[in-house]
Design an enzyme around this catalytic site. Structure first.
Site, PDB file in Angstrom:
ATOM      1  N   LYS A  92      25.485  23.141  11.050  1.00  0.00           N
ATOM      2  CA  LYS A  92      26.560  23.438  11.848  1.00  0.00           C
ATOM      3  C   LYS A  92      27.765  22.365  12.042  1.00  0.00           C
ATOM      4  CE  LYS A  92      26.563  25.040  16.162  1.00  0.00           C
ATOM      5  NZ  LYS A  92      26.141  25.677  17.208  1.00  0.00           N
ATOM      6  N   HIS A 258      24.286  16.270 -13.274  1.00  0.00           N
ATOM      7  CA  HIS A 258      25.774  16.209 -13.165  1.00  0.00           C
ATOM      8  C   HIS A 258      26.345  16.321 -11.954  1.00  0.00           C
ATOM      9  CE1 HIS A 258      29.853  17.346 -14.690  1.00  0.00           C
ATOM     10  NE2 HIS A 258      29.294  16.794 -15.795  1.00  0.00           N
TER      11      HIS A 258
HETATM   12  C1  1AE Z   1      32.123  12.838 -14.035  1.00  0.00           C
HETATM   13  C2  1AE Z   1      31.359  13.847 -15.309  1.00  0.00           C
HETATM   14  C3  1AE Z   1      32.157  13.559 -16.558  1.00  0.00           C
HETATM   15  C4  1AE Z   1      31.750  14.493 -17.654  1.00  0.00           C
HETATM   16  O1  1AE Z   1      30.882  15.471 -17.369  1.00  0.00           O
HETATM   17  C5  1AE Z   1      32.692  14.701 -18.928  1.00  0.00           C
HETATM   18  O2  1AE Z   1      32.360  15.704 -19.562  1.00  0.00           O
HETATM   19  C6  1AE Z   1      33.306  13.698 -19.154  1.00  0.00           C
HETATM   20  O3  1AE Z   1      34.265  13.959 -20.208  1.00  0.00           O
HETATM   21  P1  1AE Z   1      35.222  13.013 -20.819  1.00  0.00           P
HETATM   22  O4  1AE Z   1      34.366  11.478 -21.170  1.00  0.00           O
HETATM   23  O5  1AE Z   1      36.301  12.519 -19.720  1.00  0.00           O
HETATM   24  O6  1AE Z   1      35.773  13.442 -21.973  1.00  0.00           O
END
Ligand code: 1AE
Length: 424
Positions: A92, A258
């Site tokens: 909360k 992720h």
């Molecule tokens: C912070 C997560 C970055 C990610 O998942 C991702 O797909 C990055 O892609 P690019 O390297 O910016 O093309």
């Protein structure tokens, strides 16, 4: 003797009596309420009462008044899991004014229920047989709407470029064109074929998606189909789901976390949780072997101080180290049970010209991760991987990227620098 988990909050208010505020939190989140309940005053309630440890008042760079408040919560109040702890210390309260949870300190008793990453940095390195350099990960890009042959080809090209890991894009879910059931065998076959040329092992992190109740079953199925790593959108499901997956006896591959949705929680100075707690301490405690987060250098930017605090939380021997020195009464945190280290994976908009900065700040225990920086290379995806490997080699040998790129055989790095430059 009682044991406690301790929460540190940064609370902004121009007028508040921070002592009163701290006492209100310590009582309100344990035995009492905003009204003075007679029941809360009973001696028998004492073991359950939160304790104000300290309050440090200050002003930030904009001259805004705040206090860092530390409160200890008796372990007896919550079960040994992250949902119980997080709801206790910031349930909360997270909705009550300008207050941010910036750190947590766990009792040994609480930590005893967590095993942390199953593989960690060492385990991932052992799987790949790579011990002497930063790892390189590439991200599938342009996956939605593509069929299996297109995906396999993309995988093969990434693998030929010399990457150590390939991860699914986090937005790739179960779909009729590339269902996990077919995608895993197809990609692992592409990995096998690429290995014949490169001689290099590779981990493929398959995105675990769908209903929470079926994730473990799906992970075990992916592993039985040949998957040797998993990707997981932790914050969409919750830390406890990650913990269950990482502790599952039949889930025998590393898990990459992720950070999707993290931006809803950490960037405000006044609300949410610090990035280093969210993407550092909690990810590691819940068992992530690798943790992705935005870097200070690329397209989605996080302040460097926060990045370094995430790194520290992921690799320090003592997960209980304080994240903010301002809060350390004696600048030493009590030692905790050792957990394996999680690999830091600074990400988003990474290209080869950023590699020296990444290695300068993160050292060797880092995964360089790129999607667009590999697939968008002017000479193609395979060259994209090579350019990164050359940049890593250059940075490790202390040679400038431009000098290294001028050496014959490093045309891929040269082309990457012409496309994106070098950031010093
Ligand atoms: C912070 C997560 C970055 C990610 O998942 C991702 O797909 C990055 O892609 P690019 O390297 O910016 O093309």
């Amino acid at each position: 003797m009682s044991s406690y988990c301790t929460a540190t909050y940064r609370c902004y208010d121009e007028q508040a009596d921070f002592h009163k505020k701290a006492t209100g939190i310590a009582v309100g989140l344990t035995v009492g309420s905003w009204t003075d309940l007679p029941e809360a005053n009973k001696i028998s309630m004492r073991p359950y009462l939160g304790q104000v440890i300290d309050i440090k008042e200050s002003r930030d760079d904009e001259e805004e008044r705040y206090a860092d408040i530390r409160i200890a919560y008796p372990d007896v109040n919550f079960s040994r899991d992250l949902p119980a702890l997080l709801v206790t210390v910031f349930g909360k309260l997270s909705m009550d004014g300008r207050i941010k949870l910036i750190d947590l300190h766990f009792s040994d008793d609480f930590l005893g229920s967590f095993t942390g990453p199953k593989f960690g940095i060492q385990g991932v390195r052992e799987q790949l047989g790579v011990h002497d350099r930063p790892l390189l990960m590439s991200i599938f890009k342009s996956v939605i709407g593509h069929d299996l042959p297109a995906l396999s080809e993309q995988f093969y090209k990434q693998a030929l470029g010399g990457v150590d890991l390939i991860k699914d894009d986090e937005i790739l879910f179960e779909n009729p064109l590339t269902p996990l059931e077919k995608r895993v065998p197809a990609c692992m076959e592409a990995a096998r074929q690429a290995e014949e040329s490169t001689g290099q092992k590779l981990l493929y992190a398959v995105n675990l998606t769908g209903p929470a109740s079926r994730l473990a079953e799906q992970a075990v199925r992916a592993i039985s189909l040949g998957a040797n790593a998993l990707l997981f959108n932790v914050l969409a499901y919750g830390f406890d789901t990650l913990q269950e997956l990482s502790a599952h006896p039949d889930i025998t591959v590393p898990i990459a976390a992720h950070p999707a949705l993290a931006g809803a929680l950490y960037p405000s100075p006044h609300h949410g949780m610090s990035a280093s707690l969210l993407l550092g301490k909690l990810m590691r405690l819940a068992g992530a072997d690798l943790v992705l987060f935005p870097s200070p250098y690329g397209s989605v930017v996080m302040p460097k101080e926060e990045n370094m605090a995430i790194r520290h939380a992921l690799i320090t021997d003592n997960i209980n180290d304080y994240l903010y020195s301002v809060n350390t009464p004696d600048s030493k945190a009590s030692a905790s049970m050792p957990l394996r280290q999680s690999f830091p994976v600074p990400s988003a908009g990474i290209h080869p010209g950023l590699v020296p900065l990444i290695l300068r700040d993160f050292g060797t225990e880092v995964v360089v991760n790129a999607g667009g920086g590999i697939h968008g290379h002017p000479m193609g995806t395979e060259a994209g991987g090579r350019a990164f490997r050359q940049a890593i080699q250059a940075a490790m040998s202390g040679t400038s990227l431009r000098e290294y790129a001028s050496i014959s055989g490093h045309e891929e790095l040269q082309a990457a620098i012409e496309a994106w430059g070098v950031k010093e």
